[in-house]
Design a protein around this motif. Structure first.
Motif, mmCIF file in Angstrom:
data_model
loop_
_atom_site.group_PDB
_atom_site.id
_atom_site.type_symbol
_atom_site.label_atom_id
_atom_site.label_comp_id
_atom_site.label_asym_id
_atom_site.label_seq_id
_atom_site.Cartn_x
_atom_site.Cartn_y
_atom_site.Cartn_z
ATOM 1 N N PRO A 178 9.366 -10.481 -1.665
ATOM 2 C CA PRO A 178 8.782 -9.239 -1.129
ATOM 3 C C PRO A 178 7.872 -8.521 -2.119
ATOM 4 O O PRO A 178 6.830 -7.984 -1.741
ATOM 5 C CB PRO A 178 10.008 -8.391 -0.783
ATOM 6 C CG PRO A 178 11.097 -9.379 -0.550
ATOM 7 C CD PRO A 178 10.830 -10.498 -1.510
ATOM 8 N N GLN A 181 4.624 -10.548 -2.264
ATOM 9 C CA GLN A 181 3.853 -10.339 -1.052
ATOM 10 C C GLN A 181 3.307 -8.918 -0.978
ATOM 11 O O GLN A 181 2.204 -8.683 -0.475
ATOM 12 C CB GLN A 181 4.733 -10.638 0.170
ATOM 13 C CG GLN A 181 5.118 -12.106 0.296
ATOM 14 C CD GLN A 181 6.170 -12.332 1.367
ATOM 15 O OE1 GLN A 181 6.657 -11.389 1.984
ATOM 16 N NE2 GLN A 181 6.530 -13.595 1.577
ATOM 17 N N HIS A 226 6.442 -4.805 2.888
ATOM 18 C CA HIS A 226 6.849 -5.745 1.838
ATOM 19 C C HIS A 226 7.479 -5.003 0.659
ATOM 20 O O HIS A 226 8.534 -5.412 0.154
ATOM 21 C CB HIS A 226 5.642 -6.553 1.364
ATOM 22 C CG HIS A 226 5.148 -7.548 2.369
ATOM 23 N ND1 HIS A 226 5.984 -8.444 2.990
ATOM 24 C CD2 HIS A 226 3.904 -7.797 2.858
ATOM 25 C CE1 HIS A 226 5.296 -9.204 3.821
ATOM 26 N NE2 HIS A 226 4.024 -8.829 3.766
#
Length: 577
Positions: A178, A181, A226
């Motif tokens: 996460p 990203q 994210h």
């Protein structure tokens, strides 16, 4: 193009001494952290039992001195890291900025933003997050102290440390994707915001504001999603780690009290064990609490190392004599950038060849997407041909020092913008050693001297901001003056009259003729025929290939309509090819 040694790796190697010194200070700090537990141990076990005020006073004086050193070392450690971060920025900043400017012209480099990545690494080096990493290696020392007090307490602390470390590892793997990203999404969002602001006029005029805002909101929500996903996972682990550490301290007090009842340890050791064990796990808590910033810094560090591997060597090349303007383009072929989704790479330019002597003026004409701008970028060294070569006075462009080559080239791109600064600074290419007479000469050749004098502060007028807007024609004419500054020997003008009126067209044609008389080689990429009057040769591009090349009269003669073989075509008919 030859690349130089990675400047980022070089800067990191020079910081080893600073990191080593910070490590030594960290050792001293962690040893001094035992001051509190040892003081409590002495007070409970020696002072209270003996009732000696002199002993208490002596111990307190020692504690004051030790904590003074602790504060000094903490200050020096933070100051060293802060100075190291600024030194890193000074050593790498210029290369990072230069790479970022060039990245739009180099394949597979647009996704890098080393300026931003450098800011992330610099902030990390000056933040409390890195201090936890320096304290982690000293956890075994505190565990050893607890074992010395009693093995049961030592093993209980080790078990607690294992649980906290496992939580940290889980946090690392759970939040890694996460966070990564989120960084990518933030980059996409920033790019969209930057381009949207640069195109604010059509967005507002065409009623696109709400739709563009919706698109930004979607990108922003993706980025937030994210980051929030990674943050949620980190917060869960951080909360668990903190509560578990408090539970562990209570457990240590309980076991310590049990051991004290059995008279295996003294009451002072109970308090000392709780403090030492808490200190042993504190770095793990600190790392977990700053895991998001540590992850971002790690990704930025990796990208910086990759990006800086491609920095061209500014010292490469030779001090060649000033060129006269003899230009040779031989079999130049340029392919579209590589794309992982498409294996075939169409040709933008294919086997372009021509030769120009000093004083020649070449008009490059053709329909849209014929390859005129691509050829212009190759001629000034922005793009490298996939095949073939460009030679200026017999030397390929990469044989020159970059700065020296730039002095001999004048370039006016299709999209012209003034950087924030005065008109004089923009014309002089922000050269601090520029002479006023050279700036004025370039403006006079470009025919903008009178226009500049009519502005609020003349050559000192500040442009490049919304406070001093310029029309498209004014910006283009100032860009022409910038291209003419320093009497370049090769002048490449890409659509130089796209925003000019009739008076501007006349000034442009006059500037081209004037530069040719000075021996400058001039190439003009144009859609409009007016500027072609000032050149003596024409190159017609058709789908990236040479349609015709030669003297202007010969090319125009061949462009005459078939029903009038003796007639000479007008310049405008060439643009209809």
């Amino acid at each position: 193009m030859k690349t130089k040694e990675n400047p980022y790796k070089g800067a990191l190697s020079t910081m080893r001494r600073a990191f080593l010194t910070v490590g030594l200070f960290s050792a001293a700090i962690n040893i001094l952290m035992l001051t509190g537990p040892l003081y409590m141990l002495q007070v409970y076990d020696r002072v209270l039992s003996s009732g000696s005020v002199a002993t208490l006073q002596g111990l307190f004086v020692i504690v004051v001195i030790l904590y003074a050193f602790l504060g000094i070392y903490e200050f020096l450690r933070a100051r060293l890291l802060s100075r190291a971060s600024y030194r890193l920025d000074q050593q790498v900043g210029a290369d990072a900025f230069g790479f970022w400017l060039r990245s739009g012209f180099v394949e597979n480099r647009e996704h890098y933003n080393p300026v931003q990545d450098l800011a992330v690494v610099r902030s990390f080096l000056a933040s409390p997050a890195i201090l936890g990493l320096f304290d982690l290696p000293w956890i075994p020392i505190f565990l050893a102290v607890v074992f010395i007090i009693h093995p049961w307490l030592g093993w209980l602390t080790v078990a607690g440390a294992v649980v906290v470390i496992i939580a940290a590892v889980v946090n690392r793997y759970a939040s890694r994707d996460p966070i990564k990203q989120g960084g990518v999404s933030e980059g996409v969002e920033r790019s969209f915001v930057e381009r949207a602001r640069r195109n604010a006029e059509p967005i507002l005029a065409l009623g696109m504001l709400n739709k563009v805002t919706d698109r930004w909101s979607a990108l922003h929500q993706t980025s937030l999603g994210h980051n929030q996903g990674g943050g949620d996972r980190s917060e869960v682990v951080a909360a668990f780690s903190k509560s578990f550490r408090l539970l562990l301290q209570s457990a240590l007090l309980t076991v310590g009290a049990f051991l004290a009842l059995r008279q295996e340890i003294s009451p002072g050791m109970i308090i000392a064990t709780s403090i030492v064990a808490g200190r042993a796990l504190a770095p793990v808590d600190q790392v977990i609490g700053h895991w998001r910033s540590i992850g971002r810094a790690g990704d930025a560090h990796r990208r910086l190392k990759e990006a800086m591997d491609h920095i061209p060597d500014s010292e490469a090349g030779f001090d060649l004599p000033d060129p006269k303007g003899h230009l040779v383009v031989q079999n130049v072929t340029k392919l579209t950038p590589r794309n992982s989704l498409v294996s075939d790479r169409p040709r933008i330019l294919e086997r372009i060849s021509f030769e120009l002597q000093p004083g020649d003026g070449l008009g490059v004409v053709g329909s849209s997407a014929a390859g005129k701008s691509s050829l212009a970028r190759i001629l000034v060294g922005l793009w490298q041909p996939d095949q073939g070569e460009v030679r200026l006075d017999g030397a390929t462009l990469n044989q020159w020092h970059n700065d020296d080559l730039g002095r001999h080239i004048g370039y006016l791109p299709q999209k012209v913008e003034m950087l924030p600064g005065t008109i004089a600074e923009n014309i002089a290419r922000f050269d601090p050693k520029a002479r006023d007479e050279d700036v004025i000469e370039a403006a006079q050749i470009a025919g903008v001297h009178d226009m500049i004098l009519k502005m609020p502060q003349g050559y000192a007028t500040y442009v490049g901001t919304t406070d001093q807007p310029l029309s498209g024609g004014q910006t283009q004419r100032l860009g022409l003056a910038r291209a003419l500054y320093g009497q370049p020997r090769l002048l490449v003008l890409d659509e130089p009259n796209s925003n000019l009126d009739a008076k501007g067209d006349e000034a442009l044609a006059s500037a081209v003729m004037g530069m040719r008389k000075k021996g400058c080689t001039v190439l003009v990429m144009a859609h409009r025929p007016s500027v072609i009057q000032a050149v003596n040769k024409i190159l017609i591009l058709h789908e990236g290939k040479v349609g015709r090349f030669g003297m202007k009269e010969d090319v125009l003669q061949h462009a005459a309509p078939p029903q009038r073989p003796a007639a000479v075509a007008s310049p405008s008919s060439v643009f209809e090819e």
